[in-house]
Motif scaffolding. Sequence first.
Motif, PDB file in Angstrom:
ATOM      1  N   PRO A  94     -26.430  -8.475   0.023  1.00  0.00           N
ATOM      2  CA  PRO A  94     -24.993  -8.655  -0.182  1.00  0.00           C
ATOM      3  C   PRO A  94     -24.313  -7.443  -0.810  1.00  0.00           C
ATOM      4  O   PRO A  94     -23.125  -7.249  -0.620  1.00  0.00           O
ATOM      5  CB  PRO A  94     -24.885  -9.865  -1.103  1.00  0.00           C
ATOM      6  CG  PRO A  94     -26.233 -10.391  -1.294  1.00  0.00           C
ATOM      7  CD  PRO A  94     -27.222  -9.449  -0.695  1.00  0.00           C
ATOM      8  N   SER A  95     -25.062  -6.610  -1.520  1.00  0.00           N
ATOM      9  CA  SER A  95     -24.460  -5.424  -2.137  1.00  0.00           C
ATOM     10  C   SER A  95     -24.076  -4.383  -1.102  1.00  0.00           C
ATOM     11  O   SER A  95     -23.289  -3.488  -1.375  1.00  0.00           O
ATOM     12  CB  SER A  95     -25.419  -4.810  -3.160  1.00  0.00           C
ATOM     13  OG  SER A  95     -26.548  -4.259  -2.501  1.00  0.00           O
ATOM     14  N   LYS A  96     -24.618  -4.477   0.105  1.00  0.00           N
ATOM     15  CA  LYS A  96     -24.343  -3.494   1.160  1.00  0.00           C
ATOM     16  C   LYS A  96     -23.219  -3.926   2.094  1.00  0.00           C
ATOM     17  O   LYS A  96     -22.912  -3.241   3.043  1.00  0.00           O
ATOM     18  CB  LYS A  96     -25.602  -3.225   2.003  1.00  0.00           C
ATOM     19  CG  LYS A  96     -26.743  -2.654   1.204  1.00  0.00           C
ATOM     20  CD  LYS A  96     -26.376  -1.306   0.656  1.00  0.00           C
ATOM     21  CE  LYS A  96     -27.540  -0.724  -0.124  1.00  0.00           C
ATOM     22  NZ  LYS A  96     -27.151   0.394  -0.941  1.00  0.00           N
ATOM     23  N   ARG A  97     -22.602  -5.077   1.831  1.00  0.00           N
ATOM     24  CA  ARG A  97     -21.519  -5.549   2.687  1.00  0.00           C
ATOM     25  C   ARG A  97     -20.357  -4.570   2.557  1.00  0.00           C
ATOM     26  O   ARG A  97     -19.851  -4.333   1.481  1.00  0.00           O
ATOM     27  CB  ARG A  97     -21.097  -6.946   2.270  1.00  0.00           C
ATOM     28  CG  ARG A  97     -20.122  -7.564   3.193  1.00  0.00           C
ATOM     29  CD  ARG A  97     -19.861  -8.992   2.879  1.00  0.00           C
ATOM     30  NE  ARG A  97     -20.159  -9.342   1.505  1.00  0.00           N
ATOM     31  CZ  ARG A  97     -20.200 -10.565   1.058  1.00  0.00           C
ATOM     32  NH1 ARG A  97     -19.963 -11.559   1.845  1.00  0.00           N
ATOM     33  NH2 ARG A  97     -20.484 -10.813  -0.199  1.00  0.00           N
ATOM     34  N   SER A  98     -19.951  -3.998   3.662  1.00  0.00           N
ATOM     35  CA  SER A  98     -18.898  -2.998   3.635  1.00  0.00           C
ATOM     36  C   SER A  98     -18.204  -2.924   4.980  1.00  0.00           C
ATOM     37  O   SER A  98     -18.828  -3.020   6.026  1.00  0.00           O
ATOM     38  CB  SER A  98     -19.507  -1.634   3.282  1.00  0.00           C
ATOM     39  OG  SER A  98     -18.562  -0.621   3.454  1.00  0.00           O
ATOM     40  N   MET A 124     -30.886 -10.651  -7.292  1.00  0.00           N
ATOM     41  CA  MET A 124     -30.981  -9.348  -6.617  1.00  0.00           C
ATOM     42  C   MET A 124     -30.193  -8.257  -7.336  1.00  0.00           C
ATOM     43  O   MET A 124     -30.578  -7.092  -7.290  1.00  0.00           O
ATOM     44  CB  MET A 124     -30.453  -9.445  -5.178  1.00  0.00           C
ATOM     45  CG  MET A 124     -31.363 -10.142  -4.234  1.00  0.00           C
ATOM     46  SD  MET A 124     -30.632 -10.258  -2.591  1.00  0.00           S
ATOM     47  CE  MET A 124     -30.777  -8.573  -2.041  1.00  0.00           C
ATOM     48  N   HIS A 125     -29.113  -8.623  -7.959  1.00  0.00           N
ATOM     49  CA  HIS A 125     -28.254  -7.639  -8.617  1.00  0.00           C
ATOM     50  C   HIS A 125     -28.955  -6.934  -9.784  1.00  0.00           C
ATOM     51  O   HIS A 125     -28.515  -5.872 -10.211  1.00  0.00           O
ATOM     52  CB  HIS A 125     -26.948  -8.289  -9.080  1.00  0.00           C
ATOM     53  CG  HIS A 125     -27.137  -9.421 -10.036  1.00  0.00           C
ATOM     54  ND1 HIS A 125     -27.607 -10.664  -9.641  1.00  0.00           N
ATOM     55  CD2 HIS A 125     -26.944  -9.498 -11.373  1.00  0.00           C
ATOM     56  CE1 HIS A 125     -27.685 -11.453 -10.696  1.00  0.00           C
ATOM     57  NE2 HIS A 125     -27.290 -10.777 -11.756  1.00  0.00           N
ATOM     58  N   VAL A 126     -30.052  -7.492 -10.274  1.00  0.00           N
ATOM     59  CA  VAL A 126     -30.782  -6.850 -11.366  1.00  0.00           C
ATOM     60  C   VAL A 126     -32.244  -6.554 -11.034  1.00  0.00           C
ATOM     61  O   VAL A 126     -32.918  -5.873 -11.801  1.00  0.00           O
ATOM     62  CB  VAL A 126     -30.720  -7.677 -12.681  1.00  0.00           C
ATOM     63  CG1 VAL A 126     -29.314  -7.716 -13.228  1.00  0.00           C
ATOM     64  CG2 VAL A 126     -31.261  -9.070 -12.480  1.00  0.00           C
ATOM     65  N   THR A 127     -32.744  -7.079  -9.916  1.00  0.00           N
ATOM     66  CA  THR A 127     -34.170  -6.903  -9.628  1.00  0.00           C
ATOM     67  C   THR A 127     -34.487  -5.636  -8.856  1.00  0.00           C
ATOM     68  O   THR A 127     -35.649  -5.279  -8.736  1.00  0.00           O
ATOM     69  CB  THR A 127     -34.743  -8.108  -8.848  1.00  0.00           C
ATOM     70  OG1 THR A 127     -33.987  -8.296  -7.657  1.00  0.00           O
ATOM     71  CG2 THR A 127     -34.704  -9.360  -9.690  1.00  0.00           C
ATOM     72  N   GLY A 128     -33.502  -4.969  -8.328  1.00  0.00           N
ATOM     73  CA  GLY A 128     -33.776  -3.739  -7.599  1.00  0.00           C
ATOM     74  C   GLY A 128     -33.225  -3.784  -6.190  1.00  0.00           C
ATOM     75  O   GLY A 128     -32.457  -4.675  -5.835  1.00  0.00           O
ATOM     76  N   THR A 129     -33.664  -2.845  -5.389  1.00  0.00           N
ATOM     77  CA  THR A 129     -33.174  -2.749  -4.022  1.00  0.00           C
ATOM     78  C   THR A 129     -33.906  -3.726  -3.113  1.00  0.00           C
ATOM     79  O   THR A 129     -34.969  -4.245  -3.479  1.00  0.00           O
ATOM     80  CB  THR A 129     -33.390  -1.329  -3.475  1.00  0.00           C
ATOM     81  OG1 THR A 129     -34.808  -1.100  -3.374  1.00  0.00           O
ATOM     82  CG2 THR A 129     -32.743  -0.271  -4.371  1.00  0.00           C
ATOM     83  N   ILE A 130     -33.351  -3.947  -1.946  1.00  0.00           N
ATOM     84  CA  ILE A 130     -34.002  -4.815  -0.977  1.00  0.00           C
ATOM     85  C   ILE A 130     -35.361  -4.220  -0.579  1.00  0.00           C
ATOM     86  O   ILE A 130     -36.299  -4.959  -0.279  1.00  0.00           O
ATOM     87  CB  ILE A 130     -33.093  -5.087   0.246  1.00  0.00           C
ATOM     88  CG1 ILE A 130     -33.558  -6.318   1.029  1.00  0.00           C
ATOM     89  CG2 ILE A 130     -32.982  -3.876   1.141  1.00  0.00           C
ATOM     90  CD1 ILE A 130     -33.382  -7.604   0.311  1.00  0.00           C
ATOM     91  N   ASP A 131     -35.486  -2.899  -0.616  1.00  0.00           N
ATOM     92  CA  ASP A 131     -36.756  -2.245  -0.308  1.00  0.00           C
ATOM     93  C   ASP A 131     -37.817  -2.591  -1.353  1.00  0.00           C
ATOM     94  O   ASP A 131     -38.961  -2.912  -1.011  1.00  0.00           O
ATOM     95  CB  ASP A 131     -36.585  -0.726  -0.249  1.00  0.00           C
ATOM     96  CG  ASP A 131     -35.632  -0.280   0.834  1.00  0.00           C
ATOM     97  OD1 ASP A 131     -35.527  -0.975   1.869  1.00  0.00           O
ATOM     98  OD2 ASP A 131     -34.971   0.761   0.655  1.00  0.00           O
ATOM     99  N   SER A 132     -37.441  -2.541  -2.627  1.00  0.00           N
ATOM    100  CA  SER A 132     -38.420  -2.845  -3.685  1.00  0.00           C
ATOM    101  C   SER A 132     -38.779  -4.329  -3.675  1.00  0.00           C
ATOM    102  O   SER A 132     -39.934  -4.691  -3.909  1.00  0.00           O
ATOM    103  CB  SER A 132     -37.904  -2.407  -5.055  1.00  0.00           C
ATOM    104  OG  SER A 132     -36.706  -3.063  -5.382  1.00  0.00           O
ATOM    105  N   ILE A 133     -37.815  -5.195  -3.389  1.00  0.00           N
ATOM    106  CA  ILE A 133     -38.097  -6.634  -3.313  1.00  0.00           C
ATOM    107  C   ILE A 133     -39.054  -6.912  -2.158  1.00  0.00           C
ATOM    108  O   ILE A 133     -40.026  -7.658  -2.312  1.00  0.00           O
ATOM    109  CB  ILE A 133     -36.789  -7.437  -3.166  1.00  0.00           C
ATOM    110  CG1 ILE A 133     -35.958  -7.322  -4.447  1.00  0.00           C
ATOM    111  CG2 ILE A 133     -37.081  -8.899  -2.831  1.00  0.00           C
ATOM    112  CD1 ILE A 133     -34.545  -7.860  -4.330  1.00  0.00           C
ATOM    113  N   ALA A 134     -38.809  -6.298  -1.008  1.00  0.00           N
ATOM    114  CA  ALA A 134     -39.689  -6.495   0.151  1.00  0.00           C
ATOM    115  C   ALA A 134     -41.093  -5.978  -0.143  1.00  0.00           C
ATOM    116  O   ALA A 134     -42.085  -6.600   0.263  1.00  0.00           O
ATOM    117  CB  ALA A 134     -39.106  -5.797   1.381  1.00  0.00           C
ATOM    118  N   THR A 135     -41.198  -4.874  -0.865  1.00  0.00           N
ATOM    119  CA  THR A 135     -42.511  -4.325  -1.220  1.00  0.00           C
ATOM    120  C   THR A 135     -43.269  -5.296  -2.124  1.00  0.00           C
ATOM    121  O   THR A 135     -44.458  -5.557  -1.912  1.00  0.00           O
ATOM    122  CB  THR A 135     -42.356  -2.952  -1.905  1.00  0.00           C
ATOM    123  OG1 THR A 135     -41.708  -2.057  -0.996  1.00  0.00           O
ATOM    124  CG2 THR A 135     -43.703  -2.374  -2.304  1.00  0.00           C
TER     125      THR A 135
END
Length: 150
Positions: free
Chosen positions: A121-125, A42-53
């Motif tokens: 996981p990149s949005k954990r804050s 995920m860290h190189v494939t794009g956002t969760i939005d693009s993966i879901a698309t």
Amino acid sequence: MLPSVVARPERDTRWNVDHKTDTGRFKLSSPELTGLDLLRYMHVTGTIDSIATVLSDLGAKMKAHELQKLAPAFERSVIQRLGYLLDYVKHSQAAESLHAYLQNEKLHEKQKTLPWVELDPSKRSSKTRKPPERDTRWNVLVHRRPELDQ
């Protein structure tokens, strides 16, 4: 320890598909391996939005039995995230095969429940004021539902 048959799916030619073009033949990753890799990397494939698309289109080409064969070679968190997203984009047959795999693993490892994982996981804050949505089927914490590009 994972069985050697599926320990390195990216190098196992069973998960590659022959593709023929006017200029020759080449190998492509299978839809199942591509879906799992999108979430493993995920860290190189794009956002969760693009993966879901991508999964909204790719999910229709995934074969449930192939996902179950590949699942042991991937981290549990990857399988949970992929299952959640396949459910989200309405590819229930593929999602169900992953859910069955996780339930079988849970019984095998004598766990009562799966550990919770972040969808992104990149949005954990700690700055997030709103508590995340909890998907109890996949034990995935969703801070924001993916938005699909049409």
